[in-house]
Write a protein that holds these residues in place. Structure first.
Motif, PDB file in Angstrom:
ATOM      1  N   ILE A  37       0.861  -1.194   0.000  1.00  0.00           N
ATOM      2  CA  ILE A  37       0.000   0.000   0.000  1.00  0.00           C
ATOM      3  C   ILE A  37       0.888   1.232   0.000  1.00  0.00           C
ATOM      4  O   ILE A  37       1.698   1.439   0.915  1.00  0.00           O
ATOM      5  CB  ILE A  37      -0.961  -0.013   1.198  1.00  0.00           C
ATOM      6  CG1 ILE A  37      -2.058  -1.065   0.928  1.00  0.00           C
ATOM      7  CG2 ILE A  37      -1.661   1.342   1.333  1.00  0.00           C
ATOM      8  CD1 ILE A  37      -2.254  -2.036   1.956  1.00  0.00           C
ATOM      9  N   VAL A  43       0.748   2.258 -10.111  1.00  0.00           N
ATOM     10  CA  VAL A  43      -0.715   2.095 -10.095  1.00  0.00           C
ATOM     11  C   VAL A  43      -1.357   2.845 -11.248  1.00  0.00           C
ATOM     12  O   VAL A  43      -2.313   2.364 -11.853  1.00  0.00           O
ATOM     13  CB  VAL A  43      -1.276   2.595  -8.738  1.00  0.00           C
ATOM     14  CG1 VAL A  43      -2.802   2.580  -8.729  1.00  0.00           C
ATOM     15  CG2 VAL A  43      -0.731   1.743  -7.594  1.00  0.00           C
ATOM     16  N   ALA A  87      -8.024  -1.651 -11.144  1.00  0.00           N
ATOM     17  CA  ALA A  87      -7.511  -2.149  -9.863  1.00  0.00           C
ATOM     18  C   ALA A  87      -6.570  -3.333 -10.064  1.00  0.00           C
ATOM     19  O   ALA A  87      -6.777  -4.155 -10.964  1.00  0.00           O
ATOM     20  CB  ALA A  87      -8.676  -2.564  -8.971  1.00  0.00           C
ATOM     21  N   GLN A  88      -5.549  -3.413  -9.232  1.00  0.00           N
ATOM     22  CA  GLN A  88      -4.629  -4.560  -9.242  1.00  0.00           C
ATOM     23  C   GLN A  88      -4.845  -5.387  -7.976  1.00  0.00           C
ATOM     24  O   GLN A  88      -5.419  -4.897  -6.999  1.00  0.00           O
ATOM     25  CB  GLN A  88      -3.182  -4.070  -9.314  1.00  0.00           C
ATOM     26  CG  GLN A  88      -2.885  -3.297 -10.596  1.00  0.00           C
ATOM     27  CD  GLN A  88      -1.443  -2.815 -10.629  1.00  0.00           C
ATOM     28  OE1 GLN A  88      -0.515  -3.600 -10.489  1.00  0.00           O
ATOM     29  NE2 GLN A  88      -1.245  -1.514 -10.809  1.00  0.00           N
ATOM     30  N   THR A 117      -2.103  -0.901  -3.979  1.00  0.00           N
ATOM     31  CA  THR A 117      -3.043   0.220  -4.059  1.00  0.00           C
ATOM     32  C   THR A 117      -2.422   1.430  -3.348  1.00  0.00           C
ATOM     33  O   THR A 117      -1.291   1.367  -2.842  1.00  0.00           O
ATOM     34  CB  THR A 117      -4.426  -0.161  -3.467  1.00  0.00           C
ATOM     35  OG1 THR A 117      -5.343   0.903  -3.716  1.00  0.00           O
ATOM     36  CG2 THR A 117      -4.365  -0.413  -1.968  1.00  0.00           C
ATOM     37  N   ALA A 152      -2.553   9.048  -3.413  1.00  0.00           N
ATOM     38  CA  ALA A 152      -3.646   8.766  -4.350  1.00  0.00           C
ATOM     39  C   ALA A 152      -4.305  10.023  -4.871  1.00  0.00           C
ATOM     40  O   ALA A 152      -4.720  10.082  -6.023  1.00  0.00           O
ATOM     41  CB  ALA A 152      -4.704   7.896  -3.662  1.00  0.00           C
ATOM     42  N   LEU A 168     -10.427   1.212   3.268  1.00  0.00           N
ATOM     43  CA  LEU A 168      -9.600   0.131   2.710  1.00  0.00           C
ATOM     44  C   LEU A 168      -9.581  -1.056   3.674  1.00  0.00           C
ATOM     45  O   LEU A 168      -9.735  -2.217   3.258  1.00  0.00           O
ATOM     46  CB  LEU A 168      -8.175   0.643   2.430  1.00  0.00           C
ATOM     47  CG  LEU A 168      -7.187  -0.384   1.887  1.00  0.00           C
ATOM     48  CD1 LEU A 168      -7.709  -1.078   0.624  1.00  0.00           C
ATOM     49  CD2 LEU A 168      -5.832   0.279   1.589  1.00  0.00           C
ATOM     50  N   ARG A 219      -8.377  -8.308  -5.143  1.00  0.00           N
ATOM     51  CA  ARG A 219      -8.526  -7.336  -6.237  1.00  0.00           C
ATOM     52  C   ARG A 219      -9.942  -6.699  -6.208  1.00  0.00           C
ATOM     53  O   ARG A 219     -10.080  -5.494  -6.397  1.00  0.00           O
ATOM     54  CB  ARG A 219      -8.308  -8.003  -7.602  1.00  0.00           C
ATOM     55  CG  ARG A 219      -8.336  -6.986  -8.751  1.00  0.00           C
ATOM     56  CD  ARG A 219      -8.582  -7.669 -10.077  1.00  0.00           C
ATOM     57  NE  ARG A 219      -7.467  -8.494 -10.500  1.00  0.00           N
ATOM     58  CZ  ARG A 219      -6.497  -8.088 -11.325  1.00  0.00           C
ATOM     59  NH1 ARG A 219      -6.522  -6.876 -11.812  1.00  0.00           N
ATOM     60  NH2 ARG A 219      -5.526  -8.911 -11.665  1.00  0.00           N
ATOM     61  N   ILE A 255     -10.075  -4.208  -3.438  1.00  0.00           N
ATOM     62  CA  ILE A 255      -9.338  -2.993  -3.806  1.00  0.00           C
ATOM     63  C   ILE A 255     -10.149  -2.180  -4.825  1.00  0.00           C
ATOM     64  O   ILE A 255     -10.210  -0.949  -4.735  1.00  0.00           O
ATOM     65  CB  ILE A 255      -7.934  -3.361  -4.343  1.00  0.00           C
ATOM     66  CG1 ILE A 255      -7.053  -3.840  -3.181  1.00  0.00           C
ATOM     67  CG2 ILE A 255      -7.289  -2.171  -5.071  1.00  0.00           C
ATOM     68  CD1 ILE A 255      -5.665  -4.284  -3.588  1.00  0.00           C
ATOM     69  N   ARG A 256     -10.783  -2.880  -5.760  1.00  0.00           N
ATOM     70  CA  ARG A 256     -11.563  -2.156  -6.785  1.00  0.00           C
ATOM     71  C   ARG A 256     -12.689  -1.341  -6.122  1.00  0.00           C
ATOM     72  O   ARG A 256     -12.892  -0.174  -6.435  1.00  0.00           O
ATOM     73  CB  ARG A 256     -12.148  -3.147  -7.794  1.00  0.00           C
ATOM     74  CG  ARG A 256     -12.906  -2.446  -8.926  1.00  0.00           C
ATOM     75  CD  ARG A 256     -13.482  -3.417  -9.944  1.00  0.00           C
ATOM     76  NE  ARG A 256     -12.450  -4.155 -10.660  1.00  0.00           N
ATOM     77  CZ  ARG A 256     -12.299  -5.472 -10.664  1.00  0.00           C
ATOM     78  NH1 ARG A 256     -13.156  -6.219  -9.990  1.00  0.00           N
ATOM     79  NH2 ARG A 256     -11.327  -6.051 -11.337  1.00  0.00           N
ATOM     80  N   TYR A 316     -12.823  -0.288  -2.999  1.00  0.00           N
ATOM     81  CA  TYR A 316     -12.207   0.811  -2.225  1.00  0.00           C
ATOM     82  C   TYR A 316     -11.798   1.949  -3.140  1.00  0.00           C
ATOM     83  O   TYR A 316     -12.117   3.120  -2.879  1.00  0.00           O
ATOM     84  CB  TYR A 316     -10.998   0.263  -1.453  1.00  0.00           C
ATOM     85  CG  TYR A 316      -9.957   1.318  -1.157  1.00  0.00           C
ATOM     86  CD1 TYR A 316     -10.196   2.298  -0.191  1.00  0.00           C
ATOM     87  CD2 TYR A 316      -8.749   1.360  -1.864  1.00  0.00           C
ATOM     88  CE1 TYR A 316      -9.254   3.292   0.054  1.00  0.00           C
ATOM     89  CE2 TYR A 316      -7.816   2.338  -1.622  1.00  0.00           C
ATOM     90  CZ  TYR A 316      -8.076   3.306  -0.666  1.00  0.00           C
ATOM     91  OH  TYR A 316      -7.153   4.295  -0.422  1.00  0.00           O
ATOM     92  N   GLU A 317     -11.108   1.631  -4.221  1.00  0.00           N
ATOM     93  CA  GLU A 317     -10.554   2.687  -5.085  1.00  0.00           C
ATOM     94  C   GLU A 317     -11.661   3.501  -5.762  1.00  0.00           C
ATOM     95  O   GLU A 317     -11.528   4.720  -5.906  1.00  0.00           O
ATOM     96  CB  GLU A 317      -9.608   2.075  -6.125  1.00  0.00           C
ATOM     97  CG  GLU A 317      -8.300   1.581  -5.510  1.00  0.00           C
ATOM     98  CD  GLU A 317      -7.345   0.994  -6.535  1.00  0.00           C
ATOM     99  OE1 GLU A 317      -7.780   0.655  -7.649  1.00  0.00           O
ATOM    100  OE2 GLU A 317      -6.143   0.868  -6.202  1.00  0.00           O
TER     101      GLU A 317
END
Ligand SMILES: Cc1cc2nc3c(=O)[nH]c(=O)nc-3n(C[C@H](O)[C@H](O)[C@H](O)COP(=O)(O)OP(=O)(O)OC[C@H]3O[C@@H](n4cnc5c(N)ncnc54)[C@H](O)[C@@H]3O)c2cc1C
Length: 386
Positions: A161, A174, A297-298, A302, A308, A329, A342, A345-346, A348-349
């Motif tokens: 992170i 990212v 997203a990966q 992240t 960010a 997160l 993933r 994370i998707r 969250y992002e």
């Protein structure tokens, strides 16, 4: 638990990174924070921070750290004075009775950055933070990463992170999106022992904050618990003014000369902030991430906080957003309904970018208005005084 048997590396021990470490540890995750500072005793510079009920304070509540916060926040430090360049007071919160308290949406208690860092550090399991680890390279290793640090050491992690702030080196792994210049350069400084070294400014600040506006410039000063005053000027400049101005910002005399010219017509008392030889000045051109940024997203990396969604400080939201990122997160990574990391994370992002975009828009509006001839009237109207 999505993070079972996974090693998490958080790069950056600022408010965002440390809050996330705490929240992940509460959920049973294996976490290390890699921080470039040499040790926890390094003095944390910068203005005091007001935490907001739905973001910074919400994160602390979930981190079970509200009592610790109450023990070290600075009651009254949120009191604000709005003044013009002659230091004439146009609005004074010291004259208002304050009834707001924890739980009220508009209660915004202040804490110095040092005590906030200490309170978060004290909440972590021993040896969570690894000091003197400035990330030099991050390279794929299997399904995870190898972290290489400037001092020659390395570490591995399944999930990285990037909480490494404004100049994040992880951001480029990212997204290729670059921040844009927001038109204003800040010159930041601290006067220690302000009662002795800047007595008029110390008296004007009265333990709280002073926002001064005039000639389309700003000068924001806040009193800190150690008796110092932290301040920063804001002026519209070309993007590369710091370099092209020829000013040596390590030379206090040169900075004073610049200030006298740029803030000509301002009361002499402001110069108290610039006459102390011990003051270290940090020029900071202000950048902002694009409001419509997006990326795929990966599964193993992240970002959070300034890394960010860097933006100028004029909405006072940066630390609150970083801590809310940490909260959301951690909640997504603990959510059993997601099939994999993933997906967590998707989710969250997507929310983080949407929220950051709204706040960045607000910040850019404030940045513009505060560095305009109508700045004081604008702010007075915001406080309902005009
Ligand atoms: C002048 C000024 C005034 C501000 N005032 C306010 C305010 O009043 N309210 C507010 O909410 N926000 C304010 N902000 C913004 C706020 O400081 C940031 O938004 C907030 O600190 C972001 O937290 P973070 O954890 O994302 O990053 P940071 O606080 O920047 O923390 C990043 C951490 O990463 C470490 N790091 C960086 N690079 C590396 C590396 N390569 N390897 C290892 N470690 C690394 C750093 O040492 C640091 O500890 C202000 C900012 C400025 C410049």
């Amino acid at each position: 638990m999505l993070l079972q048997n996974k090693q998490v590396a958080i790069v950056g021990g600022g408010p965002g990174g440390l809050t996330l470490a705490r929240l992940l540890q509460i959920n049973g995750a294996a976490v290390n924070v890699y921080e470039r500072d040499l040790n926890p005793e390094v003095r944390v510079q910068g203005a005091t921070l007001d935490l907001h009920n739905d973001s910074g304070l919400a994160a602390l509540r979930h981190a079970q750290l509200l009592d610790e916060f109450k023990a070290c926040y600075r009651p009254g430090a949120d009191r604000l004075r709005l003044v013009n360049q002659h230091a004439a007071i146009a609005y004074d919160q010291h004259e208002e009775q304050q009834t707001a308290t924890f739980g009220d949406p508009w209660f915004r208690p202040e804490i110095d950055r040092g005590p906030l860092r200490t309170l978060l550090l004290d909440s972590l399991q021993p040896n969570t933070v690894v000091w003197d680890r400035r990330l030099a390279a991050l390279t794929p290793l299997g399904e995870g990463w190898q972290l290489a640090f400037e001092n020659g050491t390395t570490a591995t992690a399944d999930l990285v992170i990037g909480a490494d702030g404004a100049n994040s080196s992880i951001r480029q792994l990212v997204t290729p999106i670059q921040p844009f210049y927001a038109g204003v350069t800040v010159v930041e400084g601290t006067v220690y022992h302000a009662a002795r070294n800047a007595p008029r400014m110390h008296a004007l600040t009265q333990g709280g904050k002073v926002f001064a506006m005039g000639n389309s410039h700003t000068l924001i000063t806040s009193a800190k618990g150690d008796g110092s005053l932290c301040f920063y000027t804001g002026c519209r400049t070309p993007e590369f003014w710091v370099k092209n101005s020829g000013i040596d910002f390590t030379d206090a005399a040169q900075v004073l000369t610049w200030f006298q010219q740029e803030f000509a017509g301002w009361d002499e008392m402001w110069q108290e902030l610039f006459t102390n030889k011990a003051t270290r000045f940090v020029p900071r051109p202000q950048y902002c991430m694009p409001l419509d940024q997006n990326w795929e997203a990966q599964a193993n990396i992240t970002l959070l906080g300034d890394a960010a969604h860097l933006m100028p400080p004029y909405a006072g939201e940066g630390v609150n957003m970083a801590m809310l990122d940490a909260l959301e997160l951690s909640q997504n990574l603990a959510n059993e309904h997601f099939p994999d990391v993933r997906t967590a994370i998707r989710h969250y992002e997507a929310r983080m970018r949407e929220r950051a975009s709204l706040v960045a828009q607000e910040t850019l509006t404030q940045t513009e208005a505060l560095h305009s001839p109508r700045a004081l009237a604008h702010l007075l109207a915001l406080f309902g005084v005009a």
